[in-house]
Scaffold this active site. Structure first.
Site, PDB file in Angstrom:
ATOM      1  N   LYS A   1      -5.503  -7.231  -6.165  1.00 54.62           N
ATOM      2  CA  LYS A   1      -5.398  -8.566  -5.582  1.00 54.62           C
ATOM      3  C   LYS A   1      -6.124  -9.605  -6.438  1.00 54.62           C
ATOM      4  CE  LYS A   1      -3.111  -7.635  -1.772  1.00 54.62           C
ATOM      5  NZ  LYS A   1      -1.759  -8.197  -1.523  1.00 54.62           N
TER       6      LYS A   1
ATOM      7  N   LYS B   1       9.157   1.534  -6.279  1.00 56.38           N
ATOM      8  CA  LYS B   1       9.690   1.734  -4.936  1.00 56.38           C
ATOM      9  C   LYS B   1      10.075   0.400  -4.312  1.00 56.38           C
ATOM     10  CE  LYS B   1       5.125   1.560  -2.726  1.00 56.38           C
ATOM     11  NZ  LYS B   1       4.158   2.249  -1.844  1.00 56.38           N
TER      12      LYS B   1
ATOM     13  N   LYS C   1       8.355  -5.215   0.092  1.00 54.81           N
ATOM     14  CA  LYS C   1       8.612  -6.438   0.845  1.00 54.81           C
ATOM     15  C   LYS C   1       8.493  -7.683  -0.028  1.00 54.81           C
ATOM     16  CE  LYS C   1       5.736  -5.570   4.357  1.00 54.81           C
ATOM     17  NZ  LYS C   1       5.027  -5.808   5.632  1.00 54.81           N
TER      18      LYS C   1
END
Length: 336
Positions: free
Chosen positions: A115, A197, A200
């Site tokens: 992050k 993968k 979202k």
């Protein structure tokens, strides 16, 4: 004599749309778990605040996640479905557990490092203490099993550490939660572009969302990465092709469909990819469309969703309040 069911806890952030990876990686297990365990499943709206979602979007996102989970097969009569912020006991235990967390260990968490790299302009304290809040989500219900993927393994280990620290310092209260998935291999749903993968937040055209319309599902699959074919009988199936066959294996209702295409590759070193993608698209539409339409119906009935949220919160709060009361008593915060 009936035995009390073990407690399971899991949550999902209301950011982005749920996709095929969420379904096969988590929700499908939840549906099975609701028959065997005392399940607490929640929408992690506090967690989503670390990335500063637009306040006007948050209520709709929360409702959508609830609707998609119910549409996928979760039964509100069998599980506690609630929103994280409806359980204020979580925030109080989060404060107490932060006293047992150390900056050095939190800074080493891989997801925090990611992050920091991805959003250097927004390295807030919530990101740093994210694992503490995630641990409290589990410990407040005294869960013994947590359905997590490999990427969440370290966070679950931290939950175990916090349980151990509290129990050692103040007295036994928290069980040490364990990862659980019925002993099956964790399903990893590959991206349609062959890169990692489904996600979202990454490439939209490489991810199949539970809200996708039929035309979009077919368009995405027709654009999915394949291979030109080796033309050599018996050659290994390329990963991009294997990815599509694995998706077909999950959703097809046609007997022997996957083995048909595997045999074609084994015999000819090639597959009629247009035919394969057409069938996969049709199978995927049959799988996703009932979930999508049911979720739309539920999202229109906000009174029903609020009723589910309230009932789930009441059950979750009752259990959480008992845990918090015992924790405060052990710490010594009991003056009356």
């Amino acid at each position: 004599m009936a035995t009390e069911k073990e407690i399971v806890v899991s949550g999902i952030r209301p950011t982005g749309y749920l996709h095929l990876g969420n379904y096969f990686g988590a929700i499908r297990n939840y549906i099975r778990m609701q028959e065997d365990f005392n399940c607490y499943f929640f929408v992690a709206d506090w967690h989503s605040l670390t990335t500063h979602p637009d306040p006007k979007d948050l209520p709709g996102n929360v409702m959508r996640v609830l609707a998609e989970n119910i549409a996928s097969g979760l039964d509100p009569e069998k599980v506690s479905l609630y929103v994280q912020s409806d359980i204020p006991e979580i925030s109080e235990l989060y404060l107490l557990m932060n006293m047992l967390a150390y900056v050095g260990e939190l800074e080493k968490v891989p997801t925090f490092k990611d992050k920091v790299r991805l959003q250097p302009q927004n390295v807030n304290a919530g990101l740093l203490t994210y694992p503490v809040l995630m641990s409290v989500d589990i410990l407040i219900q005294r869960a013994v099993k947590v359905p997590v993927g490999k990427d969440q393994g370290q966070h679950l280990e931290m939950a175990r550490n916090f349980a151990q620290r509290f129990n050692h310092r103040y007295g036994d209260l928290f069980p040490e939660p364990e990862a659980f998935n019925y002993g099956d291999t964790l399903v990893r749903i590959p991206s349609l572009d062959g890169e990692g993968k489904m996600s979202k937040s990454e490439n939209e055209m490489a991810t199949l969302y539970l809200a996708d319309e039929d035309e979009k599902i077919i368009k995405k699959i027709m654009k999915a990465k394949t291979d030109s074919g080796s033309g050599v009988p018996g050659a290994p199936i390329p990963e991009s092709v294997r990815n599509l066959l694995d998706l077909m294996k999950l959703v097809t209702t046609t007997p022997d469909a996957v083995s048909f295409y595997e045999e074609a590759w084994s015999t000819n070193g090639n597959i009629r990819f247009g035919d394969m993608k057409k069938q996969l698209g049709e199978d995927m539409v049959k799988f996703i469309s009932p979930i999508r339409e049911r979720a739309k119906e539920l999202q229109r009935d906000t009174d029903y969703l609020k009723k589910i949220m309230k009932a789930g919160a009441e059950k979750a709060r009752a259990n959480a309040a008992q845990t918090l009361q015992q924790a405060k008593k052990l710490i010594g915060i009991n003056y009356y």
